[in-house]
Design a protein around this motif. Sequence first.
Motif, PDB file in Angstrom:
ATOM      1  N   ASN A 299       0.945  -0.950   0.094  1.00 49.23           N
ATOM      2  CA  ASN A 299      -0.031  -0.155  -0.088  1.00 49.23           C
ATOM      3  C   ASN A 299       1.027   1.344   0.020  1.00 49.23           C
ATOM      4  OD1 ASN A 299      -2.446  -1.584   0.213  1.00 49.23           O
ATOM      5  ND2 ASN A 299      -2.102  -1.624   2.373  1.00 49.23           N
TER       6      ASN A 299
ATOM      7  N   HIS B  37       4.916   1.957   5.079  1.00 50.85           N
ATOM      8  CA  HIS B  37       4.650   1.666   6.477  1.00 50.85           C
ATOM      9  C   HIS B  37       5.591   2.323   7.433  1.00 50.85           C
ATOM     10  CE1 HIS B  37       3.558  -0.241  10.571  1.00 50.85           C
ATOM     11  NE2 HIS B  37       2.368   0.119   9.948  1.00 50.85           N
TER      12      HIS B  37
ATOM     13  N   MET C 287       0.662   5.051   7.174  1.00 55.17           N
ATOM     14  CA  MET C 287       1.343   4.806   5.895  1.00 55.17           C
ATOM     15  C   MET C 287       1.403   5.971   4.912  1.00 55.17           C
ATOM     16  SD  MET C 287       0.896   1.500   5.215  1.00 55.17           S
ATOM     17  CE  MET C 287       1.257   1.289   3.489  1.00 55.17           C
TER      18      MET C 287
ATOM     19  N   VAL D 172       2.020   7.471   1.387  1.00 56.09           N
ATOM     20  CA  VAL D 172       1.941   7.427  -0.213  1.00 56.09           C
ATOM     21  C   VAL D 172       2.729   8.373  -0.818  1.00 56.09           C
ATOM     22  CG1 VAL D 172      -0.298   5.948  -0.075  1.00 56.09           C
ATOM     23  CG2 VAL D 172      -0.371   8.708  -0.367  1.00 56.09           C
TER      24      VAL D 172
ATOM     25  N   VAL E  37       2.750   2.152  -5.500  1.00 55.46           N
ATOM     26  CA  VAL E  37       1.702   1.489  -5.001  1.00 55.46           C
ATOM     27  C   VAL E  37       1.727   0.139  -5.838  1.00 55.46           C
ATOM     28  CG1 VAL E  37      -0.607   0.903  -4.008  1.00 55.46           C
ATOM     29  CG2 VAL E  37       0.715   3.131  -3.509  1.00 55.46           C
TER      30      VAL E  37
ATOM     31  N   GLY F  38      -3.310  -3.810  -2.487  1.00 53.65           N
ATOM     32  CA  GLY F  38      -3.541  -2.907  -1.752  1.00 53.65           C
ATOM     33  C   GLY F  38      -4.901  -2.022  -2.471  1.00 53.65           C
ATOM     34  N   THR F  39      -4.932  -2.387  -3.775  1.00 53.20           N
ATOM     35  CA  THR F  39      -6.228  -1.725  -4.310  1.00 53.20           C
ATOM     36  C   THR F  39      -7.408  -2.770  -3.853  1.00 53.20           C
ATOM     37  OG1 THR F  39      -4.740  -1.366  -6.393  1.00 53.20           O
ATOM     38  CG2 THR F  39      -7.093  -1.705  -6.791  1.00 53.20           C
TER      39      THR F  39
ATOM     40  N   ARG G 128      -8.245  -1.348  -0.433  1.00 60.38           N
ATOM     41  CA  ARG G 128      -9.040  -0.078  -0.537  1.00 60.38           C
ATOM     42  C   ARG G 128     -10.480  -0.121  -0.911  1.00 60.38           C
ATOM     43  NH1 ARG G 128      -4.139   1.779  -1.877  1.00 60.38           N
ATOM     44  NH2 ARG G 128      -4.549   1.612  -4.093  1.00 60.38           N
TER      45      ARG G 128
END
Length: 147
Positions: free
Chosen positions: A52, A55, A76, A78, A96, A101-102, A105
């Motif tokens: 994602n 971290h 997190m 991004v 990402v 991760g997608t 989400r």
Amino acid sequence: MNCLHIKLPDGTARKIALGSRPKVIGSDENADVILEDTTVSRYHCTVAVSPNGIHVQDLASTTGTRINGRAVTSGMLVNGDKLDVGPFTFVAECTVTAGFGTAIRLVEEQFAVGKGFQTFLGEIAAEGQAPPPTPKPSKPDDAGAKP
């Protein structure tokens, strides 16, 4: 590439590449990223690449760790997010990974709008199935055709 950019007090910029293992940020000589300042704990926080983003885990530092100005114990980063450790600010550059991760989400978004687990799974299952075949129009029988 997953990395952190930092501009040091002397004006120089550094790019810290993040690999497969977590990096410890702190003032101790054994830290992976050493920041010399009295407000930085010996072992202040860790940063690790995840699907994602990056971290961040605070290691019970004295002055805390902030992401985009907000104090966190864990969070997190991004692409473009800022990580503050003492007076130092890092800017995240990360990629990402699509997939895990997608999916996470998407699940969180669906639950946030009130969908239940079974409804959501039913929709996923329905999307994965091929549509039923459409019947072909029947042709007239040649036996009844006129010459």
